[in-house]
Design an enzyme around this catalytic site. Structure first.
Site, mmCIF file in Angstrom:
data_model
loop_
_atom_site.group_PDB
_atom_site.id
_atom_site.type_symbol
_atom_site.label_atom_id
_atom_site.label_comp_id
_atom_site.label_asym_id
_atom_site.label_seq_id
_atom_site.Cartn_x
_atom_site.Cartn_y
_atom_site.Cartn_z
ATOM 1 N N ALA A 85 0.913 -1.204 -0.353
ATOM 2 C CA ALA A 85 -0.172 -0.103 -0.434
ATOM 3 C C ALA A 85 0.576 1.099 -0.130
ATOM 4 C CB ALA A 85 -0.884 -0.086 1.385
ATOM 5 N N CYS A 86 2.141 0.943 0.438
ATOM 6 C CA CYS A 86 2.241 2.319 1.152
ATOM 7 C C CYS A 86 4.197 2.588 -0.023
ATOM 8 C CB CYS A 86 2.752 2.015 1.794
ATOM 9 S SG CYS A 86 1.505 2.079 3.096
ATOM 10 N N GLY A 114 -0.010 3.424 -2.660
ATOM 11 C CA GLY A 114 -0.043 5.327 -2.590
ATOM 12 C C GLY A 114 1.064 5.684 -2.938
ATOM 13 N N ASN A 267 4.189 7.638 3.882
ATOM 14 C CA ASN A 267 2.886 7.183 2.781
ATOM 15 C C ASN A 267 1.828 8.210 3.582
ATOM 16 O OD1 ASN A 267 2.541 6.103 5.291
ATOM 17 N ND2 ASN A 267 0.698 4.877 4.724
ATOM 18 N N PRO A 268 0.998 7.890 2.128
ATOM 19 C CA PRO A 268 0.043 8.889 2.025
ATOM 20 C C PRO A 268 -0.828 9.643 3.592
ATOM 21 C CG PRO A 268 -0.367 7.427 0.452
ATOM 22 C CD PRO A 268 0.855 7.184 0.856
ATOM 23 N N CYS A 269 -1.007 8.672 3.864
ATOM 24 C CA CYS A 269 -1.750 8.730 5.276
ATOM 25 C C CYS A 269 -0.900 9.268 6.271
ATOM 26 C CB CYS A 269 -3.192 7.521 6.009
ATOM 27 S SG CYS A 269 -3.991 7.585 4.136
ATOM 28 N N GLY A 270 0.303 9.144 6.667
ATOM 29 C CA GLY A 270 1.475 9.333 7.515
ATOM 30 C C GLY A 270 1.994 8.546 7.976
ATOM 31 N N GLU A 271 1.303 7.005 8.142
ATOM 32 C CA GLU A 271 1.917 6.149 9.203
ATOM 33 C C GLU A 271 2.960 5.658 9.434
ATOM 34 O OE1 GLU A 271 -0.765 5.740 7.433
ATOM 35 O OE2 GLU A 271 -0.974 3.910 6.665
ATOM 36 N N PRO A 414 -4.391 3.750 8.822
ATOM 37 C CA PRO A 414 -5.776 4.054 9.116
ATOM 38 C C PRO A 414 -7.162 3.257 9.167
ATOM 39 C CG PRO A 414 -4.640 6.024 7.728
ATOM 40 C CD PRO A 414 -4.147 4.604 7.677
ATOM 41 N N GLY A 416 -9.036 2.671 6.265
ATOM 42 C CA GLY A 416 -10.364 2.881 6.285
ATOM 43 C C GLY A 416 -11.070 2.025 5.156
ATOM 44 N N THR A 417 -10.461 0.760 4.738
ATOM 45 C CA THR A 417 -11.889 0.165 3.814
ATOM 46 C C THR A 417 -11.447 -0.919 5.549
ATOM 47 O OG1 THR A 417 -10.660 0.942 1.659
ATOM 48 C CG2 THR A 417 -12.561 -0.509 1.969
HETATM 49 O O1 CDP Z 1 -7.511 0.044 4.355
HETATM 50 P P1 CDP Z 1 -6.574 0.184 3.630
HETATM 51 O O2 CDP Z 1 -5.727 -1.253 3.700
HETATM 52 O O3 CDP Z 1 -8.070 -0.022 2.339
HETATM 53 O O4 CDP Z 1 -6.197 1.472 4.182
HETATM 54 P P2 CDP Z 1 -6.228 2.374 4.749
HETATM 55 O O5 CDP Z 1 -5.552 2.054 5.799
HETATM 56 O O6 CDP Z 1 -6.822 3.658 5.091
HETATM 57 O O7 CDP Z 1 -4.769 3.355 4.579
HETATM 58 C C1 CDP Z 1 -2.952 2.471 4.550
HETATM 59 C C2 CDP Z 1 -2.221 2.894 3.371
HETATM 60 O O8 CDP Z 1 -3.000 3.136 2.214
HETATM 61 C C3 CDP Z 1 -2.793 4.616 3.344
HETATM 62 O O9 CDP Z 1 -1.518 5.064 3.837
HETATM 63 C C4 CDP Z 1 -1.614 5.180 1.776
HETATM 64 O O10 CDP Z 1 -0.799 4.586 1.523
HETATM 65 C C5 CDP Z 1 -2.935 3.715 0.948
HETATM 66 N N1 CDP Z 1 -4.627 3.948 0.658
HETATM 67 C C6 CDP Z 1 -4.059 4.576 -1.070
HETATM 68 O O11 CDP Z 1 -2.746 4.164 -1.666
HETATM 69 N N2 CDP Z 1 -4.845 5.028 -1.382
HETATM 70 C C7 CDP Z 1 -6.441 4.917 -0.503
HETATM 71 N N3 CDP Z 1 -7.246 5.944 -1.027
HETATM 72 C C8 CDP Z 1 -5.894 5.096 0.329
HETATM 73 C C9 CDP Z 1 -5.497 4.624 1.385
#
Ligand code: CDP
Length: 565
Positions: A85-86, A114, A267-271, A414, A416-417
């Site tokens: 992801a990162c 991202g 990476n995009p969300c900072g972690e 985060p 998110g999904t």
């Molecule tokens: O839950 P999910 O695995 O989809 O993602 P997340 O934990 O919300 O985000 C983890 C990382 O995935 C972020 O820091 C980004 O590096 C990447 N990401 C991304 O590239 N594009 C998005 N729309 C959301 C997350």
């Protein structure tokens, strides 16, 4: 397998395999089977137990106790299958440098990842360009080009592209950078953060000036008053949520592999701080699924950590990398980021309010346990498979240090999904609301906190009217007929004081190798001084960075709504 309605919607829309007509051609069970099978393929490089591990992986995933980051779920078993992801890419101060990186970023976006970039090496606006005799347009203008490119490349064909843009606080264009997102049209595909140095924090503390540096010459480019710049940062963050801060010197002091490079971006969300060309695979344990009979089942958690670490390490070996340079770097450090989701749910199940002293203590206990167990698992893998190739010269290359397979093992994402798929609260965030509507793709999802519903029924204060009121308000503060202990337990993000949000972030950071994704939510009425206080407190408490969001402030936020459009 118990998938919620919302989880099924998200899976069908984005994660389950489709045929050329766009018809879904796998079930969620088959999806977990595909992930387990293709990641366990890596076991064949090391031994003959691929079938055994495939079963263990399948069991862990399908019970929703652990999920890997979205690209792994989407792409495992595909050819090519990009699973991380990162990413972080360097941006060199030259036209070929800037546009080669944009091309590489496009390849990463297309593969579902991202990217973070530091634009700090670019010469400032109006600086000289010798080759053309012209003048430079500066980092912010190139960021706009990256932003426009992101608009047209939907990530992995499935979601909006996410980028992190970083500029050092001592770059001459820092004020333009700080203000750029006040215009809502600008940089909507970017989260932006300032790389804050210790020297700047010292100047701010002393209410003095600090030096700007032209990155092309390395020479001084004037001085600014630290406090005035801080005022601008706070004004922008109050208005829009951006820029966040990244404490770059602190990040580099914790760099496990200084010989392999230094951090300039996350990476995009900072972690996830990463070296140039480095990638990381993340995965999150669902803490709510590790509570049994009102207590934490540490035995089960320990077992799951070990399997998850092995899973993430295997992921590196079966990944198809978007660039050879990234493959070399990721396979050199073998960074993985195991974290948690469902933390707020766990606290509810244990009867502990999110902003109670006990919760901060437990955060340290749980994360320490996970960090120790993940390092143990990484050591065990190192015995089987060897330490990470860049081990020599790393901070672990010393007597009494663990011999690890992975330069880092822990990150708080985060989710998110992932949290929607696992039907739990996201990351380490408090509950945002007890009931709310949210738009995922083109459908409206109604989310009602299942623990609150259950408690209301069990304790006899459930009624349709009460429920409608909770739906309307989103929190319990003014709702009559609810015991005060329940109100305290279900306090939502905006009812929790900013300093308690930060305390929680700091508690998790203490035992996390990488960084912690957390949004410090502020109520709409919060003042600029509240933002200023939060930013200073995050530094004081040892956080690696901070993001605030004032409710109702305009922002094309990627963090909170990363996956809802
Ligand atoms: O839950 P999910 O695995 O989809 O993602 P997340 O934990 O919300 O985000 C983890 C990382 O995935 C972020 O820091 C980004 O590096 C990447 N990401 C991304 O590239 N594009 C998005 N729309 C959301 C997350």
């Amino acid at each position: 397998m118990e998938l919620s309605e919302n989880a099924l919607k998200v899976l069908r829309a984005r994660y389950l395999l489709k045929d050329e007509q766009g018809r879904v051609i796998e079930s969620p069970r088959e999806m977990f089977g595909r992930i387990a099978r293709s990641v366990a393929e890596a076991e064949k490089f090391y031994g003959d137990r691929a079938c055994y591990w495939e079963e263990r992986f399948y069991e862990l995933l399908s019970s929703l106790r652990f999920l890997p980051n979205s690209p792994t779920i989407m792409n495992a078993g595909k050819s090519p299958g990009q699973l991380a992801a990162c990413f972080v890419l360097p941006v060199e101060d030259s036209m070929p440098g800037i546009f080669d990186t944009l091309k590489n970023a496009a390849l990463i976006l297309q593969s579902g990842g991202g990217t973070g970039f530091s634009f700090s090496r670019l010469r400032p606006k109006a600086d000289i360009v010798r080759s053309t005799g012209g003048i430079a347009s500066g980092p912010v203008s190139f960021m706009k080009i990256y932003n426009t490119a992101t608009d047209v490349i939907k990530q992995g064909g499935a979601r909006r592209g996410a980028n992190m843009g970083i500029l050092r606080i001592d770059h001459p264009d820092v004020l333009e950078f700080i203000r750029v997102k006040r215009d809502a049209k600008e940089l909507a595909n970017f989260n932006i953060s300032l790389a804050i140095t210790d020297a700047y924090m010292e100047a701010l503390r002393a209410d003095g000036e600090y030096q700007l540096v032209n990155p092309r010459t390395g020479k001084s480019a004037g001085r600014l008053r630290a406090g005035e710049v801080f005022g601008e940062i706070v004004a922008s963050a109050w208005e829009t949520g951006d820029p966040g801060l990244v404490f770059i010197d602190r990040l580099n002091r914790a760099n496990p592999t200084p010989a392999a490079g230094s951090f300039e971006s996350t990476n995009p969300c900072g972690e996830q701080p990463l070296l140039p060309y480095e990638a990381c695979v993340l995965g999150s344990l669902n803490l709510a699924a590790h509570v049994k009979g009102g207590v934490i089942d540490y035995d089960a958690l320990g077992r799951d950590v070990a399997v998850a670490v092995r899973f993430l390490d295997d992921t590196i070996d079966v990944n198809s990398y978007p660039l050879p340079a990234i493959e070399r770097m990721h396979k050199g450090n073998r960074k993985i980021g195991l974290g948690v989701m469902g933390w707020a749910d766990m606290l509810v199940l244990l009867g502990i309010p999110y902003d109670h002293e006990k919760a901060f203590r437990l955060a340290r206990e749980v994360m320490r346990f996970i960090r120790d167990a993940s390092r143990e698992a990484s050591c065990a893998l190192a015995k089987e498979r060897g330490v990470f190739p860049n081990f020599a010269g790393s901070i672990y290359d010393a007597p009494h240090m663990p011999r690890l397979r992975n330069a880092t093992t822990t990150t708080i994402a985060p989710t998110g999904t992932l949290s929607t798929i696992a039907d739990c609260s996201s990351g380490i965030e408090p509950l945002f609301a007890l009931a709310y509507k949210r738009f995922v793709l083109d459908s409206e999802l109604v989310e009602i906190n299942k623990y609150f519903l259950q408690m209301a029924k069990e304790q006899g204060f459930y009624s349709v009217e009460l429920f409608q009121e909770v739906m309307r308000r989103g929190n319990l503060r003014q709702v009559k007929g609810i015991p005060s202990r329940v109100k305290r337990l279900f306090r939502t993000a905006l009812e929790i004081l900013p300093e308690h949000h930060i305390e929680m972030q700091a508690a998790f950071q203490e035992y996390t190798d990488n960084a912690v994704s957390k949004t410090i939510n502020l109520p709409n009425r919060a003042k600029k001084e509240d933002v200023a206080r939060a930013y200073l407190l995050a530094y004081e408490k040892g956080c690696k960075g901070i993001t605030v969001f004032r409710y109702g402030a305009r922002r094309g936020t990627l963090v909170k709504f990363a996956d809802t459009d």
